[in-house]
Motif scaffolding. Structure first.
Motif, PDB file in Angstrom:
ATOM      1  N   SER A 124      46.870 144.363  -0.260  1.00 32.25           N
ATOM      2  CA  SER A 124      46.680 144.329  -1.714  1.00 32.25           C
ATOM      3  C   SER A 124      47.626 143.313  -2.331  1.00 32.25           C
ATOM      4  O   SER A 124      48.485 142.753  -1.648  1.00 32.25           O
ATOM      5  CB  SER A 124      46.922 145.720  -2.308  1.00 32.25           C
ATOM      6  OG  SER A 124      46.065 146.674  -1.706  1.00 32.25           O
ATOM      7  N   SER A 125      47.519 143.096  -3.631  1.00 31.69           N
ATOM      8  CA  SER A 125      48.312 142.058  -4.297  1.00 31.69           C
ATOM      9  C   SER A 125      49.648 142.588  -4.792  1.00 31.69           C
ATOM     10  O   SER A 125      49.738 143.232  -5.834  1.00 31.69           O
ATOM     11  CB  SER A 125      47.533 141.466  -5.474  1.00 31.69           C
ATOM     12  OG  SER A 125      48.330 140.515  -6.134  1.00 31.69           O
ATOM     13  N   THR A 126      50.696 142.296  -4.036  1.00 38.58           N
ATOM     14  CA  THR A 126      52.059 142.659  -4.443  1.00 38.58           C
ATOM     15  C   THR A 126      52.398 142.012  -5.780  1.00 38.58           C
ATOM     16  O   THR A 126      52.965 142.656  -6.665  1.00 38.58           O
ATOM     17  CB  THR A 126      53.064 142.190  -3.372  1.00 38.58           C
ATOM     18  OG1 THR A 126      52.733 142.793  -2.125  1.00 38.58           O
ATOM     19  CG2 THR A 126      54.488 142.550  -3.748  1.00 38.58           C
ATOM     20  N   ALA A 127      52.044 140.732  -5.922  1.00 43.26           N
ATOM     21  CA  ALA A 127      52.425 139.976  -7.122  1.00 43.26           C
ATOM     22  C   ALA A 127      51.853 140.595  -8.396  1.00 43.26           C
ATOM     23  O   ALA A 127      52.582 140.832  -9.360  1.00 43.26           O
ATOM     24  CB  ALA A 127      51.959 138.527  -6.992  1.00 43.26           C
ATOM     25  N   ILE A 128      50.551 140.875  -8.394  1.00 44.80           N
ATOM     26  CA  ILE A 128      49.909 141.386  -9.613  1.00 44.80           C
ATOM     27  C   ILE A 128      50.305 142.836  -9.878  1.00 44.80           C
ATOM     28  O   ILE A 128      50.730 143.189 -10.981  1.00 44.80           O
ATOM     29  CB  ILE A 128      48.377 141.258  -9.513  1.00 44.80           C
ATOM     30  CG1 ILE A 128      47.976 139.783  -9.490  1.00 44.80           C
ATOM     31  CG2 ILE A 128      47.693 141.964 -10.680  1.00 44.80           C
ATOM     32  CD1 ILE A 128      46.494 139.536  -9.331  1.00 44.80           C
ATOM     33  N   VAL A 129      50.187 143.679  -8.853  1.00 48.80           N
ATOM     34  CA  VAL A 129      50.415 145.119  -9.048  1.00 48.80           C
ATOM     35  C   VAL A 129      51.858 145.389  -9.465  1.00 48.80           C
ATOM     36  O   VAL A 129      52.107 146.079 -10.461  1.00 48.80           O
ATOM     37  CB  VAL A 129      50.055 145.908  -7.770  1.00 48.80           C
ATOM     38  CG1 VAL A 129      50.386 147.385  -7.945  1.00 48.80           C
ATOM     39  CG2 VAL A 129      48.575 145.742  -7.446  1.00 48.80           C
ATOM     40  N   LEU A 130      52.822 144.817  -8.737  1.00 49.68           N
ATOM     41  CA  LEU A 130      54.219 145.113  -9.062  1.00 49.68           C
ATOM     42  C   LEU A 130      54.642 144.482 -10.383  1.00 49.68           C
ATOM     43  O   LEU A 130      55.450 145.055 -11.104  1.00 49.68           O
ATOM     44  CB  LEU A 130      55.142 144.647  -7.934  1.00 49.68           C
ATOM     45  CG  LEU A 130      55.037 145.443  -6.628  1.00 49.68           C
ATOM     46  CD1 LEU A 130      56.157 145.065  -5.676  1.00 49.68           C
ATOM     47  CD2 LEU A 130      55.070 146.947  -6.871  1.00 49.68           C
ATOM     48  N   LYS A 131      54.099 143.316 -10.719  1.00 51.49           N
ATOM     49  CA  LYS A 131      54.447 142.713 -12.017  1.00 51.49           C
ATOM     50  C   LYS A 131      53.981 143.602 -13.165  1.00 51.49           C
ATOM     51  O   LYS A 131      54.743 143.874 -14.095  1.00 51.49           O
ATOM     52  CB  LYS A 131      53.846 141.317 -12.152  1.00 51.49           C
ATOM     53  CG  LYS A 131      54.119 140.709 -13.546  1.00 51.49           C
ATOM     54  CD  LYS A 131      53.782 139.267 -13.623  1.00 51.49           C
ATOM     55  CE  LYS A 131      53.886 138.744 -15.056  1.00 51.49           C
ATOM     56  NZ  LYS A 131      55.157 139.049 -15.716  1.00 51.49           N
ATOM     57  N   ILE A 132      52.731 144.069 -13.091  1.00 49.87           N
ATOM     58  CA  ILE A 132      52.207 144.895 -14.189  1.00 49.87           C
ATOM     59  C   ILE A 132      52.899 146.260 -14.225  1.00 49.87           C
ATOM     60  O   ILE A 132      53.256 146.752 -15.297  1.00 49.87           O
ATOM     61  CB  ILE A 132      50.673 145.038 -14.073  1.00 49.87           C
ATOM     62  CG1 ILE A 132      50.011 143.662 -14.273  1.00 49.87           C
ATOM     63  CG2 ILE A 132      50.137 146.023 -15.102  1.00 49.87           C
ATOM     64  CD1 ILE A 132      48.533 143.629 -14.024  1.00 49.87           C
ATOM     65  N   MET A 365      41.407 140.135  -7.617  1.00 50.97           N
ATOM     66  CA  MET A 365      42.723 139.997  -8.253  1.00 50.97           C
ATOM     67  C   MET A 365      42.589 139.849  -9.767  1.00 50.97           C
ATOM     68  O   MET A 365      43.415 140.370 -10.525  1.00 50.97           O
ATOM     69  CB  MET A 365      43.464 138.794  -7.652  1.00 50.97           C
ATOM     70  CG  MET A 365      43.850 138.985  -6.184  1.00 50.97           C
ATOM     71  SD  MET A 365      44.442 137.472  -5.377  1.00 50.97           S
ATOM     72  CE  MET A 365      46.128 137.417  -5.947  1.00 50.97           C
ATOM     73  N   ILE A 366      41.531 139.135 -10.199  1.00 50.96           N
ATOM     74  CA  ILE A 366      41.300 138.967 -11.639  1.00 50.96           C
ATOM     75  C   ILE A 366      40.963 140.313 -12.295  1.00 50.96           C
ATOM     76  O   ILE A 366      41.350 140.581 -13.441  1.00 50.96           O
ATOM     77  CB  ILE A 366      40.168 137.940 -11.882  1.00 50.96           C
ATOM     78  CG1 ILE A 366      40.638 136.530 -11.487  1.00 50.96           C
ATOM     79  CG2 ILE A 366      39.703 137.950 -13.337  1.00 50.96           C
ATOM     80  CD1 ILE A 366      39.550 135.474 -11.492  1.00 50.96           C
ATOM     81  N   MET A 367      40.244 141.177 -11.566  1.00 53.03           N
ATOM     82  CA  MET A 367      39.873 142.494 -12.101  1.00 53.03           C
ATOM     83  C   MET A 367      41.082 143.411 -12.295  1.00 53.03           C
ATOM     84  O   MET A 367      41.090 144.267 -13.184  1.00 53.03           O
ATOM     85  CB  MET A 367      38.919 143.205 -11.121  1.00 53.03           C
ATOM     86  CG  MET A 367      37.522 142.662 -11.072  1.00 53.03           C
ATOM     87  SD  MET A 367      36.621 143.374  -9.663  1.00 53.03           S
ATOM     88  CE  MET A 367      36.861 145.137  -9.935  1.00 53.03           C
ATOM     89  N   THR A 368      42.096 143.227 -11.451  1.00 50.84           N
ATOM     90  CA  THR A 368      43.198 144.194 -11.368  1.00 50.84           C
ATOM     91  C   THR A 368      43.941 144.423 -12.682  1.00 50.84           C
ATOM     92  O   THR A 368      44.197 145.572 -13.049  1.00 50.84           O
ATOM     93  CB  THR A 368      44.177 143.780 -10.251  1.00 50.84           C
ATOM     94  OG1 THR A 368      43.439 143.650  -9.041  1.00 50.84           O
ATOM     95  CG2 THR A 368      45.276 144.810 -10.066  1.00 50.84           C
ATOM     96  N   PRO A 369      44.339 143.364 -13.430  1.00 52.55           N
ATOM     97  CA  PRO A 369      45.050 143.626 -14.694  1.00 52.55           C
ATOM     98  C   PRO A 369      44.254 144.503 -15.658  1.00 52.55           C
ATOM     99  O   PRO A 369      44.821 145.340 -16.358  1.00 52.55           O
ATOM    100  CB  PRO A 369      45.259 142.211 -15.274  1.00 52.55           C
ATOM    101  CG  PRO A 369      45.211 141.305 -14.099  1.00 52.55           C
ATOM    102  CD  PRO A 369      44.229 141.922 -13.159  1.00 52.55           C
TER     103      PRO A 369
END
Length: 536
Positions: A124-132, A365-369
């Motif tokens: 999964s995306s560490t960058a997106i998930v942990l940033k948000i 990844m675009i959907m995640t936020p």
């Protein structure tokens, strides 16, 4: 040179413009960066796999993992061992294994290629998930910690996945040689981190702080972060894993809050660049030709990954928390992109398959936020289970405490009286000698510039009973009051005015609780701070 400058200027202008526009609709800045990357790639006809740019951008994830590591001591990580090594192992094994079997049997892909695809998409995306999660503060909720634990294991799992990639693509090296080499690398990196953390780190940072120069302090921290990342990468691990270990080492020092405050600008800038490189991967022509296949892959992957996490957590934490964790980890991530690109370059998967999967990963990844931003609405619509898993579980969080800014003579007198009154408190001090003095006395004195918002957040200023400013420097006093006034929550500020002019400046900032300097200043400050009947 002119072309590079034009690209940088265009990217900065577009990122600013898109994010200002999206902010009006309350859309996360990540989406603005991804759109910027897409626009820049088409404007300047940049390649979708720009290796040098990707390497620089990866350091956004490196600094993110470092700041996450600062929150976790070795003891803290061990307390999460079930989340990391049990749930993380289950998630990667189940998702990777099932996707690999599906790719082999339903799409006729060769077994070796199917295994790489399966385990690449399990990440999964560490960058997106942990940033948000970090920005929203939900990383300290139960589902935030479960997601973090699984993400940490996924970061570790990159090592055996890359090892498999090497085995499948390189017939010259035997499996036993590769495994032995990995074992040696693990021993070396953990041994070096232990020695540096236990015997050298505190002495080195004390020497740097003694120099009392901000740029030297920042440079030394960058040296440690980048050095640890480079060491990990040299030994065959990911840059971000090395940074996480470095952060954990520094979490044991008294400088952790100041380090975090100084590195946040680097982290956010490089993370923005990382998301721009993600946007550069989008190929509209490929999407239009294969939209049915991409949509099928996307829906299947997101649904399946959510169900797996939901299934392994359901009995431990209940349906609501399990569903939130599953939705947070339903996308593929940045390491998926890297592994798929490597597999394509070694001819393990075809260029067309690689591009379809990369576009699928980017779309997820675009959907995640949007999923994370509307998490509560989505979960409320799916489950009727009561909302009992969203409370914070800060390991070091306190509330209704007094924050004392400054540990000089006045600060020490205030601390002495707070102890006698059995009141919870903590002290922020920027003079390392005073920090050491307080810590030698067993006081909760932390090194850091109290005028930095991130440091005040780490001190849980919004949950505090009052902030007592016990410093003599007029400029720092006014700056600190301005920062405290910038918080959304009302914060009770108790300040000492040395003369009439200083008192006037404080009143102009609408500081209501001002005490004139004198022998009884400590008593008076405490009396005002502890008075609950005053409106503010």
């Amino acid at each position: 040179m002119d072309n590079i400058l034009a690209i940088i200027l265009s990217a900065t202008a577009l990122a600013t413009l898109f994010n200002l526009l999206l902010k009006r609709f309350n859309i996360p800045t990540i989406i603005g960066y991804i759109i910027t990357g897409f626009a820049i790639a088409y404007m300047y006809k940049l390649g979708r796999n720009n290796e040098s740019l990707t390497h620089i951008a990866e350091f956004g994830v490196v600094f993110l993992m470092f700041t996450i590591g600062l929150e976790f001591s070795i003891k803290h990580l061990l307390s999460m061992k079930k989340d990391v090594f049990f749930y993380g192992l289950l998630q990667v094994s189940l998702v990777g294994g099932v996707i690999a079997l599906g790719a082999e049997h339903f799409f006729g892909i060769e077994k070796k290629s199917a295994i790489i695809i399966g385990y690449a998409l399990a990440l999964s995306s560490t960058a997106i998930v942990l940033k948000i999660l970090n920005d929203s503060g939900t990383i300290h909720t139960i589902y935030g910690r479960k997601a973090l634990g699984i993400l940490l294991f996924q970061d570790i799992a990159v090592i055996p996945i890359l090892l498999m990639l090497n085995i499948f693509s390189n017939q010259n090296s035997s499996l036993s040689e590769l495994l032995l080499q990995t074992l040696y690398s693990v021993i070396i990196i953990l041994g070096l981190m232990f020695i540096i953390g236990k015997y050298l780190l505190n002495r080195f940072l004390s020497l740097v702080v003694w120099a009392d120069t901000q740029e030297i302090f920042i440079a030394s921290v960058l040296l440690l972060v980048v050095g640890a990342s480079f060491l990990a990468h040299t030994l065959g691990f990911s840059y971000s894993l090395g940074a996480f270990l470095a952060g954990m080492m520094m979490s044991e020092t008294q400088y952790k809050h100041q380090i975090e405050a100084d590195l946040v600008p680097f982290r956010d800038l490089l993370l923005g660049l990382f998301f721009i490189t993600v946007g550069m991967q989008i190929d509209l022509g490929l999407i239009s030709q294969n939209y049915g296949t991409i949509l099928l892959f996307l829906v299947t992957m997101v649904a399946f990954k959510t169900l797996v996490v939901f299934g392994i957590l359901f009995f431990a934490v209940g349906g609501r928390v399990a569903l939130k964790t599953g939705l947070a980890l339903c996308q593929a991530g940045e390491f998926s992109l890297a592994i798929l690109a490597l597999a394509s370059s070694t001819q393990l998967i075809s260029a067309k398959t690689s591009q379809i999967l990369i576009v699928t990963v980017v779309l997820s990844m675009i959907m995640t936020p949007f999923i994370l931003k509307n998490m509560k609405k989505i979960v409320d619509a799916i489950t009727k289970e009561p909302n009992n898993g969203d409370f914070m579980i800060h390991s070091s969080g306190i509330k209704d405490h007094i924050i004392v800014c400054g540990y000089g003579k006045l600060g020490q007198e205030i601390v002495y009286r707070l102890k006698k009154m059995n009141v919870n408190y903590l002290v922020l001090e920027h003079d390392i000698n005073l920090v050491k003095l307080g810590q030698n006395r067993g006081e909760p004195v932390y090194f850091g510039n109290a005028a930095e918002k991130s440091i005040l957040k780490n001190a849980f200023v919004e949950e505090s009973k009052a902030v007592i400013i016990a410093i003599n420097n007029e400029k720092k006093l006014i700056l600190l009051c301005e920062v405290l006034k910038s918080f959304d929550a009302p914060i009770k500020i108790v300040a000492k005015a040395s003369d009439y002019d200083e008192k006037k400046l404080l009143k102009a900032l609408q500081v209501k609780h001002i005490v004139n300097e004198g022998r009884e200043a400590a008593k008076a400050l405490l009396k005002v701070a502890m008075d609950e009947d005053i409106d503010y």
